[in-house]
Design a protein around this motif. Structure first.
Motif, PDB file in Angstrom:
ATOM      1  N   GLY A  46      -7.599 -18.055   6.075  1.00 34.94           N
ATOM      2  CA  GLY A  46      -7.968 -16.576   6.557  1.00 34.94           C
ATOM      3  C   GLY A  46      -7.159 -16.265   7.614  1.00 34.94           C
ATOM      4  O   GLY A  46      -6.146 -16.905   7.896  1.00 34.94           O
ATOM      5  N   ASP A  47      -7.499 -15.271   8.257  1.00 40.28           N
ATOM      6  CA  ASP A  47      -6.691 -14.781   9.372  1.00 40.28           C
ATOM      7  C   ASP A  47      -7.371 -15.184  10.838  1.00 40.28           C
ATOM      8  O   ASP A  47      -8.253 -15.793  10.907  1.00 40.28           O
ATOM      9  CB  ASP A  47      -6.888 -13.191   9.413  1.00 40.28           C
ATOM     10  CG  ASP A  47      -6.280 -12.590   8.329  1.00 40.28           C
ATOM     11  OD1 ASP A  47      -5.257 -12.937   7.496  1.00 40.28           O
ATOM     12  OD2 ASP A  47      -7.138 -11.414   7.693  1.00 40.28           O
ATOM     13  N   LEU A  48      -6.236 -14.989  11.713  1.00 36.56           N
ATOM     14  CA  LEU A  48      -7.041 -15.099  13.236  1.00 36.56           C
ATOM     15  C   LEU A  48      -7.462 -14.034  13.538  1.00 36.56           C
ATOM     16  O   LEU A  48      -7.261 -12.963  13.480  1.00 36.56           O
ATOM     17  CB  LEU A  48      -5.748 -15.449  14.164  1.00 36.56           C
ATOM     18  CG  LEU A  48      -6.102 -15.574  15.621  1.00 36.56           C
ATOM     19  CD1 LEU A  48      -6.573 -16.855  15.985  1.00 36.56           C
ATOM     20  CD2 LEU A  48      -4.689 -15.266  16.269  1.00 36.56           C
ATOM     21  N   TYR A  49      -8.926 -14.415  14.164  1.00 34.48           N
ATOM     22  CA  TYR A  49      -9.883 -13.320  14.711  1.00 34.48           C
ATOM     23  C   TYR A  49     -10.104 -13.407  16.140  1.00 34.48           C
ATOM     24  O   TYR A  49     -10.182 -14.584  16.746  1.00 34.48           O
ATOM     25  CB  TYR A  49     -11.162 -13.360  14.076  1.00 34.48           C
ATOM     26  CG  TYR A  49     -11.223 -12.875  12.638  1.00 34.48           C
ATOM     27  CD1 TYR A  49     -11.301 -12.024  12.335  1.00 34.48           C
ATOM     28  CD2 TYR A  49     -11.026 -14.358  11.713  1.00 34.48           C
ATOM     29  CE1 TYR A  49     -11.346 -11.875  10.794  1.00 34.48           C
ATOM     30  CE2 TYR A  49     -11.213 -14.127  10.348  1.00 34.48           C
ATOM     31  CZ  TYR A  49     -11.222 -12.673  10.026  1.00 34.48           C
ATOM     32  OH  TYR A  49     -11.258 -12.657   8.582  1.00 34.48           O
ATOM     33  N   GLU A  50      -9.689 -12.440  16.860  1.00 32.76           N
ATOM     34  CA  GLU A  50      -9.608 -12.287  18.324  1.00 32.76           C
ATOM     35  C   GLU A  50     -11.356 -12.571  18.815  1.00 32.76           C
ATOM     36  O   GLU A  50     -11.604 -13.347  19.641  1.00 32.76           O
ATOM     37  CB  GLU A  50      -9.397 -11.033  18.975  1.00 32.76           C
ATOM     38  CG  GLU A  50      -7.751 -11.009  18.857  1.00 32.76           C
ATOM     39  CD  GLU A  50      -7.297  -9.603  19.470  1.00 32.76           C
ATOM     40  OE1 GLU A  50      -7.910  -8.949  20.104  1.00 32.76           O
ATOM     41  OE2 GLU A  50      -5.901  -9.209  19.384  1.00 32.76           O
ATOM     42  N   LEU A  51     -12.286 -11.987  17.987  1.00 33.33           N
ATOM     43  CA  LEU A  51     -13.595 -12.080  18.352  1.00 33.33           C
ATOM     44  C   LEU A  51     -14.320 -12.676  16.873  1.00 33.33           C
ATOM     45  O   LEU A  51     -13.616 -12.079  15.864  1.00 33.33           O
ATOM     46  CB  LEU A  51     -14.167 -10.704  18.666  1.00 33.33           C
ATOM     47  CG  LEU A  51     -13.632  -9.917  20.059  1.00 33.33           C
ATOM     48  CD1 LEU A  51     -14.419  -8.651  20.130  1.00 33.33           C
ATOM     49  CD2 LEU A  51     -14.247 -11.075  21.138  1.00 33.33           C
ATOM     50  N   ARG A  77     -12.935  -9.639   3.879  1.00 33.41           N
ATOM     51  CA  ARG A  77     -12.325  -8.313   3.520  1.00 33.41           C
ATOM     52  C   ARG A  77     -12.800  -7.037   4.567  1.00 33.41           C
ATOM     53  O   ARG A  77     -11.810  -6.477   4.835  1.00 33.41           O
ATOM     54  CB  ARG A  77     -12.585  -7.984   1.834  1.00 33.41           C
ATOM     55  CG  ARG A  77     -11.783  -8.666   1.107  1.00 33.41           C
ATOM     56  CD  ARG A  77     -12.036  -8.144  -0.422  1.00 33.41           C
ATOM     57  NE  ARG A  77     -13.221  -8.207  -0.913  1.00 33.41           N
ATOM     58  CZ  ARG A  77     -13.860  -9.264  -1.579  1.00 33.41           C
ATOM     59  NH1 ARG A  77     -12.892 -10.315  -1.692  1.00 33.41           N
ATOM     60  NH2 ARG A  77     -14.807  -9.129  -1.911  1.00 33.41           N
ATOM     61  N   ARG A  78     -14.095  -7.139   4.876  1.00 34.25           N
ATOM     62  CA  ARG A  78     -14.378  -6.090   5.491  1.00 34.25           C
ATOM     63  C   ARG A  78     -13.794  -6.005   6.799  1.00 34.25           C
ATOM     64  O   ARG A  78     -13.620  -4.983   7.313  1.00 34.25           O
ATOM     65  CB  ARG A  78     -15.848  -6.209   5.577  1.00 34.25           C
ATOM     66  CG  ARG A  78     -16.634  -4.759   6.300  1.00 34.25           C
ATOM     67  CD  ARG A  78     -18.259  -5.137   6.329  1.00 34.25           C
ATOM     68  NE  ARG A  78     -18.306  -5.643   7.593  1.00 34.25           N
ATOM     69  CZ  ARG A  78     -19.638  -6.343   7.931  1.00 34.25           C
ATOM     70  NH1 ARG A  78     -20.435  -6.110   7.149  1.00 34.25           N
ATOM     71  NH2 ARG A  78     -19.796  -6.986   8.832  1.00 34.25           N
ATOM     72  N   HIS A  79     -13.890  -7.309   7.507  1.00 38.32           N
ATOM     73  CA  HIS A  79     -13.433  -7.529   9.069  1.00 38.32           C
ATOM     74  C   HIS A  79     -11.845  -7.365   8.832  1.00 38.32           C
ATOM     75  O   HIS A  79     -11.622  -6.739   9.836  1.00 38.32           O
ATOM     76  CB  HIS A  79     -13.933  -8.746   9.554  1.00 38.32           C
ATOM     77  CG  HIS A  79     -15.203  -8.765   9.587  1.00 38.32           C
ATOM     78  ND1 HIS A  79     -15.805  -8.085  10.802  1.00 38.32           N
ATOM     79  CD2 HIS A  79     -16.444  -9.512   9.262  1.00 38.32           C
ATOM     80  CE1 HIS A  79     -17.107  -8.416  10.712  1.00 38.32           C
ATOM     81  NE2 HIS A  79     -17.354  -9.242   9.674  1.00 38.32           N
ATOM     82  N   ARG A  80     -11.314  -7.671   7.881  1.00 36.19           N
ATOM     83  CA  ARG A  80     -10.082  -7.316   7.754  1.00 36.19           C
ATOM     84  C   ARG A  80      -9.463  -5.903   7.793  1.00 36.19           C
ATOM     85  O   ARG A  80      -8.529  -5.496   8.467  1.00 36.19           O
ATOM     86  CB  ARG A  80      -9.091  -7.945   6.606  1.00 36.19           C
ATOM     87  CG  ARG A  80      -7.609  -8.046   6.762  1.00 36.19           C
ATOM     88  CD  ARG A  80      -7.076  -9.011   5.364  1.00 36.19           C
ATOM     89  NE  ARG A  80      -7.610 -10.409   5.612  1.00 36.19           N
ATOM     90  CZ  ARG A  80      -8.112 -11.030   4.262  1.00 36.19           C
ATOM     91  NH1 ARG A  80      -8.192 -10.306   3.377  1.00 36.19           N
ATOM     92  NH2 ARG A  80      -8.514 -12.241   4.442  1.00 36.19           N
ATOM     93  N   ILE A  81     -10.227  -4.727   6.987  1.00 35.83           N
ATOM     94  CA  ILE A  81     -10.055  -3.596   6.952  1.00 35.83           C
ATOM     95  C   ILE A  81     -10.397  -3.084   8.353  1.00 35.83           C
ATOM     96  O   ILE A  81      -9.689  -2.016   8.911  1.00 35.83           O
ATOM     97  CB  ILE A  81     -11.054  -3.072   6.144  1.00 35.83           C
ATOM     98  CG1 ILE A  81     -10.626  -3.218   4.569  1.00 35.83           C
ATOM     99  CG2 ILE A  81     -11.173  -1.564   6.153  1.00 35.83           C
ATOM    100  CD1 ILE A  81     -11.257  -2.887   3.437  1.00 35.83           C
ATOM    101  N   LEU A  82     -11.376  -3.623   9.155  1.00 41.36           N
ATOM    102  CA  LEU A  82     -11.809  -2.981  10.330  1.00 41.36           C
ATOM    103  C   LEU A  82     -10.717  -3.301  11.480  1.00 41.36           C
ATOM    104  O   LEU A  82     -10.660  -2.605  12.351  1.00 41.36           O
ATOM    105  CB  LEU A  82     -13.143  -3.374  10.927  1.00 41.36           C
ATOM    106  CG  LEU A  82     -14.503  -3.043   9.952  1.00 41.36           C
ATOM    107  CD1 LEU A  82     -15.579  -3.738  10.381  1.00 41.36           C
ATOM    108  CD2 LEU A  82     -14.694  -1.577  10.158  1.00 41.36           C
ATOM    109  N   LYS A  83     -10.027  -4.473  11.161  1.00 46.86           N
ATOM    110  CA  LYS A  83      -9.037  -4.620  12.142  1.00 46.86           C
ATOM    111  C   LYS A  83      -7.983  -3.977  12.135  1.00 46.86           C
ATOM    112  O   LYS A  83      -7.216  -3.522  13.061  1.00 46.86           O
ATOM    113  CB  LYS A  83      -8.600  -6.214  11.734  1.00 46.86           C
ATOM    114  CG  LYS A  83      -7.949  -7.153  12.668  1.00 46.86           C
ATOM    115  CD  LYS A  83      -7.981  -8.453  12.340  1.00 46.86           C
ATOM    116  CE  LYS A  83      -6.511  -9.196  12.570  1.00 46.86           C
ATOM    117  NZ  LYS A  83      -6.598 -10.534  12.373  1.00 46.86           N
ATOM    118  N   ARG A  84      -7.610  -3.095  10.970  1.00 46.03           N
ATOM    119  CA  ARG A  84      -6.437  -2.183  10.832  1.00 46.03           C
ATOM    120  C   ARG A  84      -6.594  -0.852  11.544  1.00 46.03           C
ATOM    121  O   ARG A  84      -7.456  -0.404  11.753  1.00 46.03           O
ATOM    122  CB  ARG A  84      -6.041  -2.201   9.381  1.00 46.03           C
ATOM    123  CG  ARG A  84      -5.413  -3.326   8.904  1.00 46.03           C
ATOM    124  CD  ARG A  84      -5.120  -3.212   7.249  1.00 46.03           C
ATOM    125  NE  ARG A  84      -4.769  -4.402   6.928  1.00 46.03           N
ATOM    126  CZ  ARG A  84      -4.648  -4.571   5.497  1.00 46.03           C
ATOM    127  NH1 ARG A  84      -4.581  -3.787   5.132  1.00 46.03           N
ATOM    128  NH2 ARG A  84      -4.443  -5.917   5.278  1.00 46.03           N
TER     129      ARG A  84
END
Length: 56
Positions: free
Chosen positions: A21-26, A49-56
């Motif tokens: 997965g991705d790197l999350y700041e929080l 998927r939900r957090h990736r969309i919110l990140k953009r």
């Protein structure tokens, strides 16, 4: 399992022995609870998927 890395958190896959997965700041609480709890793959994928969309 979520692990702290420079700049945030990443998900470590114990079976594949690599980052997943991705790197999350929080680190989102619901994702962390699922990773450390039941670890349902479909639920984890949906949360990512939900957090990736919110990140953009």
């Amino acid at each position: 399992m979520a692990r702290g890395v420079p700049g945030g958190y990443r998900i470590w896959d114990n079976r594949a022995r690599r980052w997943w997965g991705d790197l999350y700041e929080l680190c989102p609480d619901d994702l962390l609870d699922e990773l450390n709890g039941g670890a349902n793959h479909e639920r984890i994928a949906a949360l990512l998927r939900r957090h990736r969309i919110l990140k953009r």
